[in-house]
Design an enzyme around this catalytic site. Structure first.
Site, short mmCIF file in Angstrom:
data_model
loop_
_atom_site.label_atom_id
_atom_site.label_comp_id
_atom_site.label_asym_id
_atom_site.label_seq_id
_atom_site.Cartn_x
_atom_site.Cartn_y
_atom_site.Cartn_z
N LYS A 1 3.96 9.30 8.90
CA LYS A 1 3.54 9.38 9.86
C LYS A 1 4.81 9.78 10.93
CE LYS A 1 0.90 5.59 8.37
NZ LYS A 1 0.79 4.76 7.04
N TYR B 1 1.08 -1.07 -0.21
CA TYR B 1 0.48 -0.29 -0.22
C TYR B 1 0.83 1.20 0.10
CZ TYR B 1 -3.64 3.77 1.33
OH TYR B 1 -4.32 4.61 1.31
N ASP C 1 9.64 2.74 0.67
CA ASP C 1 8.28 3.32 0.48
C ASP C 1 8.48 3.08 2.12
OD1 ASP C 1 5.59 4.44 1.87
OD2 ASP C 1 4.45 3.46 0.39
#
Ligand SMILES: *Cc1c(COP(=O)(O)O)cnc(C)c1O
Length: 417
Positions: free
Chosen positions: A267, A144, A239
């Site tokens: 994040k 994702y 990522d």
């Protein structure tokens, strides 16, 4: 456990917000049960609007490493807010945070801040395409990378949770240059590169997969990706929106000793505020406007509140924090393995998944062969016992430095057998 107020808010929200939620996994559709509306949180604990307390293993989906409402982060945000919340011009926090990230990831020569992980990955792919003059991207099933069109093919996280192959509203041609192969299968990557000579712009990978549940890279997998991308003139993008500064002081690139060309972050570097970043080799990043022809911009990018929160978060994430998290995680995993001998507990540092299956999960197909109904029952029992576990088999659970000895004991006591 009364949930009347949560249920009432959820009912009202469903009349104003699709599904009552601003991000689909929050609806708890995959596990059932009433989504809890959170009134406040402190350290490892969240309190819902009915006054129930929960030991939290969502940690804002990994954005928090030092727990909720950490004093140093709140103080930093407060001080920054008094100086102004957004300028539309550069402010020193951007440089400070860029330098701080460079100190931990020295190979990130240039980087730019955005407002979410989604923006970071879509910008990194645009840079990769602009730099190489190629269009194809290779991603992994169950990986994702946010919700930009180009990534919504066999995606993980909420897409997997809701059992969607892809997304409506994404035109076929938006993903026609997206190739998807199985995680931990370098042979499949090599075959894809060979089938499309001089056409692959980049391989984008979660160096530890977290969005199909926690799936570590097998020994040599990331190194093979490095070798193959170099050999075929494609860029390698890690990522690290989830793994960045969670699995090691220098992220997964440091942990596994493999240096990508570009990295995406988010994040943790926002300390709980909305932030993303993408960066890497200087020669590549210099394709960005105003230096080069690749356009990318943002009204609130490098927002001073978010930069202040991120700096405080990284300041708290000192090197000595990671062995502590590792030890806590090992104890958590041991507790889970003992209580759930028929499950697979997979963990890297402070991210962990209990897979309800009796085979090792190496990729998305392995994850999809888990018993999601059994997971839903496990989730419901934990929630009733006051433990907030991610409401999906295909997500990692997170903990941080606010999870201490007491929390481990409480968890063990409340763990359903
Ligand atoms: C969370 C996540 C994203 C998306 O970040 P958002 O801030 O939700 O847009 C991208 N990649 C990975 C690996 C993530 O875990």
């Amino acid at each position: 456990m009364a949930t009347d107020r949560s249920s009432e808010l959820q009912r009202r929200a469903e009349g104003r917000i699709p599904g009552g939620v601003d991000s689909p996994v929050r609806s708890m559709r995959a596990v059932g049960g009433a989504p809890r509306w959170i009134a406040s949180a402190q350290g490892a604990w969240m309190t819902d609007v009915d006054g129930n307390r929960y030991l939290d293993f969502i940690a804002s989906w990994g954005a928090l490493l030092g727990g909720h409402a950490a004093e140093s982060i709140i103080a930093a945000i407060n001080a920054a807010a008094r100086r102004g919340t957004s300028f539309g011009a550069s402010s020193p926090g951007e440089l400070d945070l860029a330098e701080r990230i460079h100190a931990r990831m020295p190979w990130v020569e240039l980087l730019r801040f955005v407002n979410s992980g989604t923006e970071a990955t879509m910008s990194a792919v645009r840079v990769a395409r602009g730099f190489t003059g190629r269009n194809i991207i290779i991603k992994f099933a169950g990986g994702y990378h946010g919700h930009a069109d180009v990534f919504l093919a066999q995606a993980g996280s909420g897409v997997a949770t809701l059992g969607l192959a892809s997304s409506a509203g994404v035109p076929a041609n938006a993903v026609s240059d997206t190739l998807t192969v199985e995680y931990n299968d370098p042979g499949a990557v090599e075959a894809a590169l060979q089938r499309h000579p001089n056409q692959v712009a980049c391989v984008i990978v979660e160096p530890v997969a977290g969005n199909m549940g926690c799936v570590p890279p097998e020994p040599g997998f990331l190194g093979e990706l490095r070798r193959l991308t170099r050999q075929h003139g494609a860029l390698l993008i890690f990522d690290e929106v989830m793994t960045g500064f969670r699995v090691a002081p220098g992220g997964a690139a440091e942990l596994y000793g493999v240096t990508p060309d570009l990295v995406t972050l988010g994040k943790i570097i926002g300390g709980g505020l909305p932030v993303g970043a993408f960066g890497g080799r200087g020669d590549i990043m210099r394709v960005l406007a105003p230096l080069g022809p690749v356009y990318q911009a943002g009204t609130l990018s490098g927002n001073p509140l978010a930069m202040a929160a991120g700096l405080a978060a990284l300041d708290a994430a000192t090197a000595d924090v990671y062995p502590v998290l590792e030890q806590w995680g090992a104890q958590l995993a041991a507790t889970l393995r003992q209580a759930l001998p028929h499950c697979q507990v997979q963990r890297v540092g402070s991210m962990l998944t209990v897979f309800f299956c009796n085979h090792a999960v190496r990729n998305f197909s392995d994850a999809q062969r888990c018993d999601v109904a059994a997971f839903a029952r496990f989730h419901a029992r934990l929630l009733a016992a006051g433990v907030m576990w991610p409401p999906s088999q295909f997500e990692a659970a997170f903990f941080g430095t606010a999870h201490g000895v007491a929390e481990l004991e409480i968890f063990a006591k409340n763990l359903p057998a």
